[in-house]
Structures are given as C-alpha cells and as structure tokens.
Write a protein that holds these residues in place. Structure first.
Motif, PDB file in Angstrom:
ATOM      1  N   MET A  95      31.333  64.715   4.773  1.00 49.95           N
ATOM      2  CA  MET A  95      31.282  65.789   3.245  1.00 49.95           C
ATOM      3  C   MET A  95      29.672  66.724   4.856  1.00 49.95           C
ATOM      4  O   MET A  95      29.546  67.862   4.500  1.00 49.95           O
ATOM      5  CB  MET A  95      30.199  65.540   2.216  1.00 49.95           C
ATOM      6  CG  MET A  95      30.229  66.833   1.236  1.00 49.95           C
ATOM      7  SD  MET A  95      29.810  66.020  -0.437  1.00 49.95           S
ATOM      8  CE  MET A  95      27.816  65.375  -0.309  1.00 49.95           C
ATOM      9  N   LEU A  96      28.891  65.801   5.394  1.00 52.20           N
ATOM     10  CA  LEU A  96      27.870  67.005   5.639  1.00 52.20           C
ATOM     11  C   LEU A  96      28.379  67.584   7.196  1.00 52.20           C
ATOM     12  O   LEU A  96      27.934  68.473   7.306  1.00 52.20           O
ATOM     13  CB  LEU A  96      26.893  65.416   6.215  1.00 52.20           C
ATOM     14  CG  LEU A  96      25.505  65.089   4.846  1.00 52.20           C
ATOM     15  CD1 LEU A  96      25.255  63.603   5.761  1.00 52.20           C
ATOM     16  CD2 LEU A  96      25.319  65.851   4.348  1.00 52.20           C
ATOM     17  N   PHE A  97      29.649  66.745   7.643  1.00 48.91           N
ATOM     18  CA  PHE A  97      30.487  67.469   8.651  1.00 48.91           C
ATOM     19  C   PHE A  97      30.619  68.815   8.567  1.00 48.91           C
ATOM     20  O   PHE A  97      30.837  70.064   9.328  1.00 48.91           O
ATOM     21  CB  PHE A  97      31.219  66.050   9.376  1.00 48.91           C
ATOM     22  CG  PHE A  97      31.490  67.210  10.720  1.00 48.91           C
ATOM     23  CD1 PHE A  97      31.283  67.586  11.563  1.00 48.91           C
ATOM     24  CD2 PHE A  97      33.207  67.545  10.530  1.00 48.91           C
ATOM     25  CE1 PHE A  97      32.058  67.867  13.343  1.00 48.91           C
ATOM     26  CE2 PHE A  97      33.890  67.926  11.246  1.00 48.91           C
ATOM     27  CZ  PHE A  97      33.272  68.376  12.125  1.00 48.91           C
ATOM     28  N   PHE A  98      31.235  68.887   7.278  1.00 50.21           N
ATOM     29  CA  PHE A  98      32.382  70.003   6.654  1.00 50.21           C
ATOM     30  C   PHE A  98      31.328  70.811   6.410  1.00 50.21           C
ATOM     31  O   PHE A  98      31.355  72.301   6.770  1.00 50.21           O
ATOM     32  CB  PHE A  98      32.765  69.469   5.007  1.00 50.21           C
ATOM     33  CG  PHE A  98      33.675  70.598   4.088  1.00 50.21           C
ATOM     34  CD1 PHE A  98      34.776  71.301   5.155  1.00 50.21           C
ATOM     35  CD2 PHE A  98      32.734  71.040   4.290  1.00 50.21           C
ATOM     36  CE1 PHE A  98      34.779  72.322   4.396  1.00 50.21           C
ATOM     37  CE2 PHE A  98      33.818  72.397   3.196  1.00 50.21           C
ATOM     38  CZ  PHE A  98      34.785  72.952   3.254  1.00 50.21           C
ATOM     39  N   VAL A  99      29.957  70.694   5.592  1.00 53.56           N
ATOM     40  CA  VAL A  99      28.884  71.741   5.210  1.00 53.56           C
ATOM     41  C   VAL A  99      28.647  71.943   6.931  1.00 53.56           C
ATOM     42  O   VAL A  99      27.948  73.544   6.902  1.00 53.56           O
ATOM     43  CB  VAL A  99      27.856  70.573   4.700  1.00 53.56           C
ATOM     44  CG1 VAL A  99      26.547  72.070   4.536  1.00 53.56           C
ATOM     45  CG2 VAL A  99      28.344  70.981   3.288  1.00 53.56           C
ATOM     46  N   ALA A 100      28.075  71.455   7.978  1.00 53.13           N
ATOM     47  CA  ALA A 100      27.535  71.802   8.937  1.00 53.13           C
ATOM     48  C   ALA A 100      28.848  73.106   9.834  1.00 53.13           C
ATOM     49  O   ALA A 100      28.211  73.892  10.586  1.00 53.13           O
ATOM     50  CB  ALA A 100      27.537  70.513   9.859  1.00 53.13           C
ATOM     51  N   ALA A 101      29.432  72.347   9.665  1.00 53.73           N
ATOM     52  CA  ALA A 101      30.586  73.220  10.297  1.00 53.73           C
ATOM     53  C   ALA A 101      31.403  74.606   9.793  1.00 53.73           C
ATOM     54  O   ALA A 101      31.594  75.722   9.949  1.00 53.73           O
ATOM     55  CB  ALA A 101      32.209  71.921  10.427  1.00 53.73           C
ATOM     56  N   LEU A 102      31.443  74.329   8.377  1.00 48.60           N
ATOM     57  CA  LEU A 102      31.260  75.504   7.527  1.00 48.60           C
ATOM     58  C   LEU A 102      30.595  76.253   7.497  1.00 48.60           C
ATOM     59  O   LEU A 102      30.294  77.911   8.304  1.00 48.60           O
ATOM     60  CB  LEU A 102      31.167  75.385   5.894  1.00 48.60           C
ATOM     61  CG  LEU A 102      31.162  76.317   5.147  1.00 48.60           C
ATOM     62  CD1 LEU A 102      33.008  77.463   5.322  1.00 48.60           C
ATOM     63  CD2 LEU A 102      31.638  76.291   3.531  1.00 48.60           C
ATOM     64  N   PHE A 103      28.967  76.027   8.214  1.00 46.33           N
ATOM     65  CA  PHE A 103      28.073  76.799   8.502  1.00 46.33           C
ATOM     66  C   PHE A 103      28.127  77.506   9.628  1.00 46.33           C
ATOM     67  O   PHE A 103      27.803  78.631  10.017  1.00 46.33           O
ATOM     68  CB  PHE A 103      26.911  75.715   7.466  1.00 46.33           C
ATOM     69  CG  PHE A 103      25.389  76.813   8.348  1.00 46.33           C
ATOM     70  CD1 PHE A 103      24.769  77.981   8.345  1.00 46.33           C
ATOM     71  CD2 PHE A 103      24.617  76.778   9.974  1.00 46.33           C
ATOM     72  CE1 PHE A 103      23.872  78.442   8.408  1.00 46.33           C
ATOM     73  CE2 PHE A 103      23.807  77.625  10.398  1.00 46.33           C
ATOM     74  CZ  PHE A 103      22.841  78.624   9.685  1.00 46.33           C
ATOM     75  N   ALA A 104      27.999  76.711  10.754  1.00 48.11           N
ATOM     76  CA  ALA A 104      28.329  76.588  12.113  1.00 48.11           C
ATOM     77  C   ALA A 104      29.692  78.748  12.666  1.00 48.11           C
ATOM     78  O   ALA A 104      29.276  78.939  12.820  1.00 48.11           O
ATOM     79  CB  ALA A 104      28.645  76.090  12.760  1.00 48.11           C
ATOM     80  N   LEU A 105      30.364  77.614  11.829  1.00 49.14           N
ATOM     81  CA  LEU A 105      32.098  79.040  11.504  1.00 49.14           C
ATOM     82  C   LEU A 105      31.585  80.182  11.180  1.00 49.14           C
ATOM     83  O   LEU A 105      32.350  80.854  12.079  1.00 49.14           O
ATOM     84  CB  LEU A 105      33.408  78.453  11.174  1.00 49.14           C
ATOM     85  CG  LEU A 105      33.869  77.152  11.648  1.00 49.14           C
ATOM     86  CD1 LEU A 105      34.331  76.506  10.984  1.00 49.14           C
ATOM     87  CD2 LEU A 105      33.923  77.527  13.324  1.00 49.14           C
ATOM     88  N   SER A 106      31.141  80.359  10.229  1.00 46.38           N
ATOM     89  CA  SER A 106      30.701  81.517   9.178  1.00 46.38           C
ATOM     90  C   SER A 106      29.002  82.009   9.828  1.00 46.38           C
ATOM     91  O   SER A 106      29.422  83.195   9.870  1.00 46.38           O
ATOM     92  CB  SER A 106      29.775  80.750   7.873  1.00 46.38           C
ATOM     93  OG  SER A 106      28.941  80.380   7.634  1.00 46.38           O
ATOM     94  N   SER A 107      28.839  81.469  10.488  1.00 46.82           N
ATOM     95  CA  SER A 107      27.454  81.987  11.844  1.00 46.82           C
ATOM     96  C   SER A 107      27.573  82.760  12.909  1.00 46.82           C
ATOM     97  O   SER A 107      27.488  83.314  13.987  1.00 46.82           O
ATOM     98  CB  SER A 107      26.114  81.134  11.891  1.00 46.82           C
ATOM     99  OG  SER A 107      26.033  80.891  11.353  1.00 46.82           O
ATOM    100  N   MET A 108      29.357  82.769  13.399  1.00 48.73           N
ATOM    101  CA  MET A 108      30.359  82.965  14.137  1.00 48.73           C
ATOM    102  C   MET A 108      30.536  84.332  14.364  1.00 48.73           C
ATOM    103  O   MET A 108      31.191  85.150  13.175  1.00 48.73           O
ATOM    104  CB  MET A 108      30.653  82.062  15.057  1.00 48.73           C
ATOM    105  CG  MET A 108      30.164  80.773  15.723  1.00 48.73           C
ATOM    106  SD  MET A 108      31.235  79.106  16.341  1.00 48.73           S
ATOM    107  CE  MET A 108      31.811  80.317  18.014  1.00 48.73           C
ATOM    108  N   VAL A 109      31.045  84.736  15.710  1.00 53.36           N
ATOM    109  CA  VAL A 109      32.165  86.264  15.413  1.00 53.36           C
ATOM    110  C   VAL A 109      32.916  85.831  15.925  1.00 53.36           C
ATOM    111  O   VAL A 109      33.258  85.316  16.859  1.00 53.36           O
ATOM    112  CB  VAL A 109      31.254  87.189  16.464  1.00 53.36           C
ATOM    113  CG1 VAL A 109      31.622  88.592  16.410  1.00 53.36           C
ATOM    114  CG2 VAL A 109      29.991  87.909  16.564  1.00 53.36           C
ATOM    115  N   TRP A 110      34.192  86.330  14.923  1.00 48.92           N
ATOM    116  CA  TRP A 110      35.434  85.591  14.915  1.00 48.92           C
ATOM    117  C   TRP A 110      36.548  87.696  15.510  1.00 48.92           C
ATOM    118  O   TRP A 110      37.125  87.069  16.354  1.00 48.92           O
ATOM    119  CB  TRP A 110      35.575  84.950  13.823  1.00 48.92           C
ATOM    120  CG  TRP A 110      35.190  83.426  13.455  1.00 48.92           C
ATOM    121  CD1 TRP A 110      34.105  83.068  12.909  1.00 48.92           C
ATOM    122  CD2 TRP A 110      36.161  82.889  14.036  1.00 48.92           C
ATOM    123  NE1 TRP A 110      33.606  82.723  12.917  1.00 48.92           N
ATOM    124  CE2 TRP A 110      34.813  81.487  13.465  1.00 48.92           C
ATOM    125  CE3 TRP A 110      36.873  82.204  14.927  1.00 48.92           C
ATOM    126  CZ2 TRP A 110      35.935  79.906  13.904  1.00 48.92           C
ATOM    127  CZ3 TRP A 110      37.513  81.200  14.824  1.00 48.92           C
ATOM    128  CH2 TRP A 110      37.021  79.908  14.847  1.00 48.92           C
TER     129      TRP A 110
END
Length: 397
Positions: A95-110
């Motif tokens: 769950m912590l990894f998912f939250v961290a991955a979600l934050f990282a992906l939403s902080s990037m320019v896609w």
C-alpha cells in the motif's frame, strides 16, 4: 449515554458484563466519568455497553470491587485497524509503495501538446521546449515557472507573437500565437486560359488578359478563352491571364444500382475485455480468448483516474465486441433510380467544385438486369471551364 465524538479515531470496544453487582458498576462508571454508550441491561444479571478503548483499561479496579466479569465482543476504530495492518507487513508495504508510485507518476510530465501553430512545425516547437526542460517523463518540480518558460520559448522561436505554457495534471500545453506574415504571391509564368472541354459560354470575366470569346459562343476543347498576349504584331507583351469563364457542358453517365441492399445490424450479443492502463501500456485483467462472433464492431471506453483537477497516467480500458449480422433489403426500381441520379449528381459536384450547377438531366436508357438497375443519363452542367496553358516568350497567339 451520549456517543462520544471521534470514537472511531480513539478506538472503542463492545463489552458484556456478567456476575457481581452490575448496578454498582454502572453507577461507579458514571461517577468516574468513563464514557460508555448504547448501554443495555438484562434482568440485572447481564449488561452490554460500548466504551472508549482508553477508558476500558480503567475498568479493572471497578470490576474487582463489584465482582463483575467482562468479555469483549467487538472491537472498532483506528487503533485496531493499525494493529491488524502492522501484522500484515507485505500488505502495508504494498500500500505504501502504491501511494508512493501514484505520487511519483502524478508528479511527472507524461505528454506535451502544441496548439495554435499553423506555419511553424510542431517538431520545431517541441525541440525548443525540450531545451527548456519540457519533455515527457520530466519531473514536474524540476520545471521553471510557467511565465519564465513562456518568455524563453518566445525568444527561441522568433516567428511567434506570444507563447503560453500551462500544466494540467500530467499534461503540458504550449499555446502558440504566430506573428502575422505578409502573404507571398507565387511567381507565375505567362499563360493563356483555355477551355478544358467543349462548351457554350455562359459567363466570362477577364481580370487580367484579353478575352477572345463572348457569352453564348460555342467553344472547343483547347480553345483560347482569355489570351495572355497583349499588343499588336510589332509590340507584344506576354502576361499571366487571370479570370473566370463558365460554360454549359454535357456529361453522360453510366449508372448501375443493385436492388438488394445489404446492411449490418446489431444482434444484441456482446463480449467484453477489461484492461488496467499504466501510461502507454494496457494490462488485460479478464476477457481472455478469441471473439466468438464471425462479424462484429468494437467499442472502446477509456476511463483515466482523476484526483481533483489532475488526470493521472493510469486508469481502466473496456473493449466491447458487438456482434453484427448482415441484413438484406429489397428495394424498388424507383428507389434505385433516385439513388443512382443522386450519386451521379454528387460525383459531378465533387469533381468540378461547389460552384457547379446541374441545369438539367435526362435518362437516355434504363433497364433492369441481374438484380440491378442500369441507366444512361445525360446531364447539362454549368461549371468553370478554364484551365491554364503556359506561354513561351517568343510564342504568338
């Protein structure tokens, strides 16, 4: 008794009290300010109540004095949830990894989009943006302020009046306003305007050049309509003939229309496939196997995840195969005749431009054979008949 506030956060238990002096226990709990609620007593021998978790541990002295026994029947609230979560370390880590991955992906320019450019190539704008750090898979916090990026891109692209940079979710949009450039007239060689088909002139307008035909005159294909040679035999000048010449042209069409029309209709049967989308990848979750339909249409529905005004680079994709079946419909000769004439008219207008007018039409021959209607149709059409003929400088008319 009143239910305390934030009891879910503080934790609570449902207890059953048996034996001893239950009435004294209840009075003592009230005197000591222990928060209980949903109290139910049964014949003075059994009582059920909810109590805050911190106050539950203060019950022990009261239980000893009254000789009562207590049994916990239900636990609720954040402390118990946290205890269960700590016992499941892999789940907690995931769950912590998912939250961290979600934050990282939403902080990037896609993705980077360019809008408003007409003459400036999109690749040129994207190349200038990349030098300023704007490109896919870039971290959003590494970008400069949007005002500064706009100024630097405007300096890098001299043919623009204004550039705006905006970021919405994981997408950066570059809005371009190009500077007005004077229209460059193409360099044209001297030319005649000649007729591209046999026709009868209905209208002639010579913007530049010398008209050599008149209205209601019959002309042949290749005949000069507006001459690009001015002057007499001793003094001549070649120019670019410009103008518009319209005329009546007769066109013969061979039309055939089948009387049996085939259409695809939906049967109501369908089959779905479900995917989880991560960036540019789609992972199929269910709906494996080939489609059992011999004929079908596919509908796709992509639903990205959103958080407030941000669109995240992940979501769900549903594909639905809808079974179709071919349906035959028998048509009348009148329908085929109308359909054939309509198709011929549309073909004439498509080939000769929107200004084309169909003056009249006449069916010369019509027959029904092998399930089709065949027609020979003569159309009288008013259209532009002028086309260019380049001139050599030494050429005379």
């Amino acid at each position: 008794m009143k239910q305390p506030s934030l009891y879910k956060l503080r934790g609570a238990v449902r207890i059953t009290v048996t034996g001893g002096d239950i009435e004294t226990l209840i009075n003592t709990v009230a005197e000591q300010g222990l928060e209980v609620w949903n109290l139910r007593a049964h014949d003075g021998r059994v009582a059920e109540m909810n109590i805050l978790l911190p106050h539950f541990f203060r019950l022990r002295p009261v239980l000893k004095r009254t000789g009562c026994r207590v049994k916990v029947t239900h636990r609720s609230g954040f402390p118990f949830f946290a205890a269960r979560l700590l016992r499941r370390k892999f789940f907690l880590g995931g769950m912590l990894f998912f939250v961290a991955a979600l934050f990282a992906l939403s902080s990037m320019v896609w993705s980077v989009e360019v809008k408003g450019n007409v003459t400036i190539p999109t690749d040129e704008v994207l190349a200038a943006a990349k030098k300023e750090g704007i490109y896919p898979l870039q971290w959003g916090f590494r970008l400069q302020s949007q005002d500064k990026l706009s100024r630097q891109l405007a300096l890098a692209l001299p043919d623009v009046t204004w550039i705006g940079v905006s970021k919405e979710g994981t997408t950066i949009t570059i809005q371009v306003v190009e500077s007005a450039q004077p229209k460059r007239e193409p360099l044209l060689n001297p030319r005649h305007l000649i007729s591209k088909s046999d026709a009868v002139i209905t209208q002639i307008y010579a913007e530049q050049g010398r008209p050599v035909v008149q209205k209601d005159m019959r002309v042949k294909k290749g005949q000069v309509l507006i001459s690009g040679i001015l002057g007499d035999e001793e003094n001549t000048k070649t120019i670019v003939a410009k103008g518009e010449v319209r005329g009546l042209v007769w066109r013969e069409y061979q039309v055939e229309v089948p009387l049996v029309q085939k259409h695809n209709t939906m049967t109501g049967e369908s089959r779905e496939r479900f995917y989880m989308v991560l960036g540019n990848w789609a992972i199929q979750l269910w709906g494996y196997g080939s489609t059992p339909f011999s004929s079908f249409d596919t509908e796709s529905n992509h639903r990205p995840l959103t958080w407030r005004s941000f669109t995240l680079p992940m979501g769900w994709l549903t594909e639905k195969d809808l079974e179709t079946r071919e349906h035959e419909e028998q048509q009348t000769i009148e329908w085929a005749r109308t359909k054939g004439l309509e198709g011929a008219r549309n073909d004439i207008i498509a080939k000769n431009g929107k200004g084309t007018k169909i003056i009249s039409e006449k069916i010369l021959h019509e027959k029904k054979e092998n399930g089709k209607v065949y027609m020979k149709v003569l159309f009288e059409v008013e259209e532009s008949i002028a086309e260019e003929l380049p001139l050599v400088h030494s050429q005379g008319e």
